[in-house]
Scaffold this active site. Structure first.
Site, PDB file in Angstrom:
ATOM      1  N   LYS A  11      20.548  40.626 -45.003  1.00 35.58           N
ATOM      2  CA  LYS A  11      21.608  40.048 -44.132  1.00 35.58           C
ATOM      3  C   LYS A  11      21.751  38.255 -44.256  1.00 35.58           C
ATOM      4  O   LYS A  11      22.835  38.099 -44.192  1.00 35.58           O
ATOM      5  CB  LYS A  11      20.918  39.952 -42.552  1.00 35.58           C
ATOM      6  CG  LYS A  11      21.119  41.304 -42.027  1.00 35.58           C
ATOM      7  CD  LYS A  11      20.911  41.013 -40.442  1.00 35.58           C
ATOM      8  CE  LYS A  11      19.574  40.611 -39.987  1.00 35.58           C
ATOM      9  NZ  LYS A  11      18.394  41.684 -40.354  1.00 35.58           N
ATOM     10  N   ARG A  22      18.663  41.539 -30.723  1.00 41.48           N
ATOM     11  CA  ARG A  22      17.766  42.140 -31.366  1.00 41.48           C
ATOM     12  C   ARG A  22      17.003  43.206 -30.446  1.00 41.48           C
ATOM     13  O   ARG A  22      15.839  44.071 -30.552  1.00 41.48           O
ATOM     14  CB  ARG A  22      16.600  41.397 -32.123  1.00 41.48           C
ATOM     15  CG  ARG A  22      16.314  41.353 -33.736  1.00 41.48           C
ATOM     16  CD  ARG A  22      15.380  40.599 -34.006  1.00 41.48           C
ATOM     17  NE  ARG A  22      14.987  40.485 -35.307  1.00 41.48           N
ATOM     18  CZ  ARG A  22      15.345  39.495 -36.140  1.00 41.48           C
ATOM     19  NH1 ARG A  22      16.096  38.665 -36.022  1.00 41.48           N
ATOM     20  NH2 ARG A  22      14.537  39.805 -37.381  1.00 41.48           N
ATOM     21  N   ARG A  38      10.146  40.047 -51.379  1.00 45.56           N
ATOM     22  CA  ARG A  38      10.302  38.874 -50.721  1.00 45.56           C
ATOM     23  C   ARG A  38       9.077  37.817 -50.414  1.00 45.56           C
ATOM     24  O   ARG A  38       9.212  36.835 -50.550  1.00 45.56           O
ATOM     25  CB  ARG A  38      11.070  38.849 -49.521  1.00 45.56           C
ATOM     26  CG  ARG A  38      11.512  37.615 -48.740  1.00 45.56           C
ATOM     27  CD  ARG A  38      12.572  38.002 -47.933  1.00 45.56           C
ATOM     28  NE  ARG A  38      12.280  38.427 -46.419  1.00 45.56           N
ATOM     29  CZ  ARG A  38      13.165  38.760 -45.646  1.00 45.56           C
ATOM     30  NH1 ARG A  38      14.886  38.864 -46.060  1.00 45.56           N
ATOM     31  NH2 ARG A  38      12.812  39.134 -44.606  1.00 45.56           N
ATOM     32  N   ARG A  88       7.102  33.823 -47.399  1.00 47.24           N
ATOM     33  CA  ARG A  88       7.309  34.035 -45.934  1.00 47.24           C
ATOM     34  C   ARG A  88       5.970  34.756 -45.408  1.00 47.24           C
ATOM     35  O   ARG A  88       5.646  35.759 -45.740  1.00 47.24           O
ATOM     36  CB  ARG A  88       8.671  34.845 -45.540  1.00 47.24           C
ATOM     37  CG  ARG A  88       9.609  34.125 -45.330  1.00 47.24           C
ATOM     38  CD  ARG A  88      10.784  34.741 -45.016  1.00 47.24           C
ATOM     39  NE  ARG A  88      10.799  35.539 -43.782  1.00 47.24           N
ATOM     40  CZ  ARG A  88      11.821  36.050 -43.204  1.00 47.24           C
ATOM     41  NH1 ARG A  88      13.126  35.579 -43.633  1.00 47.24           N
ATOM     42  NH2 ARG A  88      11.773  36.647 -42.047  1.00 47.24           N
ATOM     43  N   ARG A 134       7.304  44.723 -38.044  1.00 43.46           N
ATOM     44  CA  ARG A 134       8.655  44.447 -38.115  1.00 43.46           C
ATOM     45  C   ARG A 134       9.680  45.585 -38.123  1.00 43.46           C
ATOM     46  O   ARG A 134      10.761  45.694 -37.329  1.00 43.46           O
ATOM     47  CB  ARG A 134       9.050  43.309 -39.094  1.00 43.46           C
ATOM     48  CG  ARG A 134       8.003  41.909 -39.079  1.00 43.46           C
ATOM     49  CD  ARG A 134       8.507  41.077 -40.036  1.00 43.46           C
ATOM     50  NE  ARG A 134       9.791  40.582 -39.960  1.00 43.46           N
ATOM     51  CZ  ARG A 134      10.587  40.190 -40.824  1.00 43.46           C
ATOM     52  NH1 ARG A 134      10.190  40.390 -42.227  1.00 43.46           N
ATOM     53  NH2 ARG A 134      11.987  39.703 -40.772  1.00 43.46           N
TER      54      ARG A 134
HETATM   55  P1  AMP Z   1      14.500  36.853 -39.093  1.00 49.71           P
HETATM   56  O1  AMP Z   1      14.859  35.861 -40.278  1.00 49.71           O
HETATM   57  O2  AMP Z   1      15.760  37.087 -38.506  1.00 49.71           O
HETATM   58  O3  AMP Z   1      13.796  38.187 -39.758  1.00 49.71           O
HETATM   59  O4  AMP Z   1      13.425  36.385 -37.963  1.00 49.71           O
HETATM   60  C1  AMP Z   1      12.244  36.008 -38.318  1.00 49.71           C
HETATM   61  C2  AMP Z   1      11.581  36.325 -37.043  1.00 49.71           C
HETATM   62  O5  AMP Z   1      12.051  35.501 -35.806  1.00 49.71           O
HETATM   63  C3  AMP Z   1      11.242  37.480 -36.346  1.00 49.71           C
HETATM   64  O6  AMP Z   1      10.626  38.405 -37.039  1.00 49.71           O
HETATM   65  C4  AMP Z   1      10.961  37.138 -34.789  1.00 49.71           C
HETATM   66  O7  AMP Z   1       9.830  36.901 -34.698  1.00 49.71           O
HETATM   67  C5  AMP Z   1      11.816  35.917 -34.673  1.00 49.71           C
HETATM   68  N1  AMP Z   1      13.211  36.102 -34.284  1.00 49.71           N
HETATM   69  C6  AMP Z   1      14.395  36.112 -34.838  1.00 49.71           C
HETATM   70  N2  AMP Z   1      15.440  36.480 -33.937  1.00 49.71           N
HETATM   71  C7  AMP Z   1      15.154  37.079 -33.095  1.00 49.71           C
HETATM   72  C8  AMP Z   1      15.648  37.345 -31.768  1.00 49.71           C
HETATM   73  N3  AMP Z   1      16.806  37.656 -31.639  1.00 49.71           N
HETATM   74  N4  AMP Z   1      14.994  37.919 -30.873  1.00 49.71           N
HETATM   75  C9  AMP Z   1      13.527  37.446 -30.878  1.00 49.71           C
HETATM   76  N5  AMP Z   1      12.810  37.173 -32.104  1.00 49.71           N
HETATM   77  C10 AMP Z   1      13.431  36.810 -32.911  1.00 49.71           C
END
Ligand code: AMP
Length: 191
Positions: A16, A91, A130, A136, A148
Site C-alpha cells: 500500500k 480498518r 520488510r 519496523r 496483524r
Molecule cells: P500501517 O503502517 O498502516 O500498517 O500502520 C501501523 C500500525 O498503526 C497498525 O498496526 C496499527 O497499530 C496502527 N494503525 C494504523 N492505521 C490504523 C487504523 N485505521 N486504526 C487503528 N490503528 C491503526
C-alpha cells in the site's frame, strides 16, 4: 479522470505504501496514512504517540476514538478539497461508518476503494523481508505478524462487505512488480 476521493485498502504487506506514493503523484492529492501519522507521534513521543505505541507494537489497532478523531481533524484541512488518498483507514466497519459520517459532514463523497489483494502466505514472507530491511518493530516478531494478519482478517476485511453494495470497490491483483500493480491501479482512474 474519475473522482479523486480514494481509500487505499489491503492487508499489511500488500504494498500500500509504495503504491500510495505513486498514486499520490498521479492524482496530485495529499497522501493521508494513519500508520505514518502514528509513527510520527511515536517518534516525537507525544501523548497520542504513547497510546499508539502500546497497540501498534503488538500488531493491534489503536482505539477508534483516538484514530477517528485524528482522521476527522486531517480531513477538515483545506488541502483535501482536490481529493485525498487515505491509506490505512478505515480498518474496521465502525471506522468505515465513522468515515461516512465525517465525509457527509464535509459534503464529500468517496469515489473509490482500491483493494490490493495478496494471499496470506505471500503477506507473511513480505512482512518478514520488510522487518529485515526497514527494521519496523511491528514486522520483526512472528507473533506480531500473525496478530496483524488476524486483525486484518477479523476487523479490516469486513470493510469490503460494507463497501461492495456501494459499488466503489476496485479489486486489484497485488501480485507482480511495483509497475505492474500500479498499471492496474492507474487503469481505474482512466475509465
Ligand atoms: P500501517 O503502517 O498502516 O500498517 O500502520 C501501523 C500500525 O498503526 C497498525 O498496526 C496499527 O497499530 C496502527 N494503525 C494504523 N492505521 C490504523 C487504523 N485505521 N486504526 C487503528 N490503528 C491503526
Amino acid at each position: 479522470m474519475s473522482g479523486k476521493n480514494v481509500v487505499l485498502f489491503g492487508p499489511p504487506g500488500a504494498g500500500k505504501g509504495t503504491q500510495a506514493a505513486k498514486l499520490r503523484d498521479l492524482l496530485s492529492v495529499p497522501h493521508i496514512s494513519t500508520g505514518d501519522m502514528f509513527r510520527y507521534h511515536i517518534k516525537n513521543n507525544t501523548e497520542l504517540g504513547k497510546t499508539a505505541k502500546e497497540y501498534s507494537n503488538q500488531g493491534k489497532l489503536v482505539p477508534d476514538e483516538v484514530t477517528i478523531a485524528m482522521v476527522r481533524d486531517r480531513l477538515s484541512q483545506k488541502d483535501v478539497a482536490s481529493g485525498f488518498l487515505l491509506d490505512g483507514f478505515p480498518r474496521s466497519v465502525p471506522q468505515a461508518e465513522a468515515l461516512d459520517k465525517i465525509l457527509s459532514d464535509f459534503k464529500i463523497t468517496l469515489d473509490h476503494v482500491v483493494n490490493i489483494k495478496v494471499a496470506d502466505d505471500e503477506i507473511r514472507s513480505r512482512l518478514k523481508k520488510r522487518a529485515t530491511i526497514e527494521g519496523r518493530a511491528d514486522d520483526a516478531d512472528p507473533a506480531v505478524i500473525q496478530n496483524r494478519i488476524d486483525t486484518y482478517t477479523s476487523q479490516s476485511e469486513p470493510c469490503l462487505t460494507y463497501y461492495r453494495p456501494k459499488k466503489i470497490v476496485r479489486d486489484i491483483d497485488g501480485i507482480g512488480s511495483i509497475d505492474e500493480v500500479f498499471g492496474r491501479i492507474e487503469a481505474v482512474f482512466k475509465r
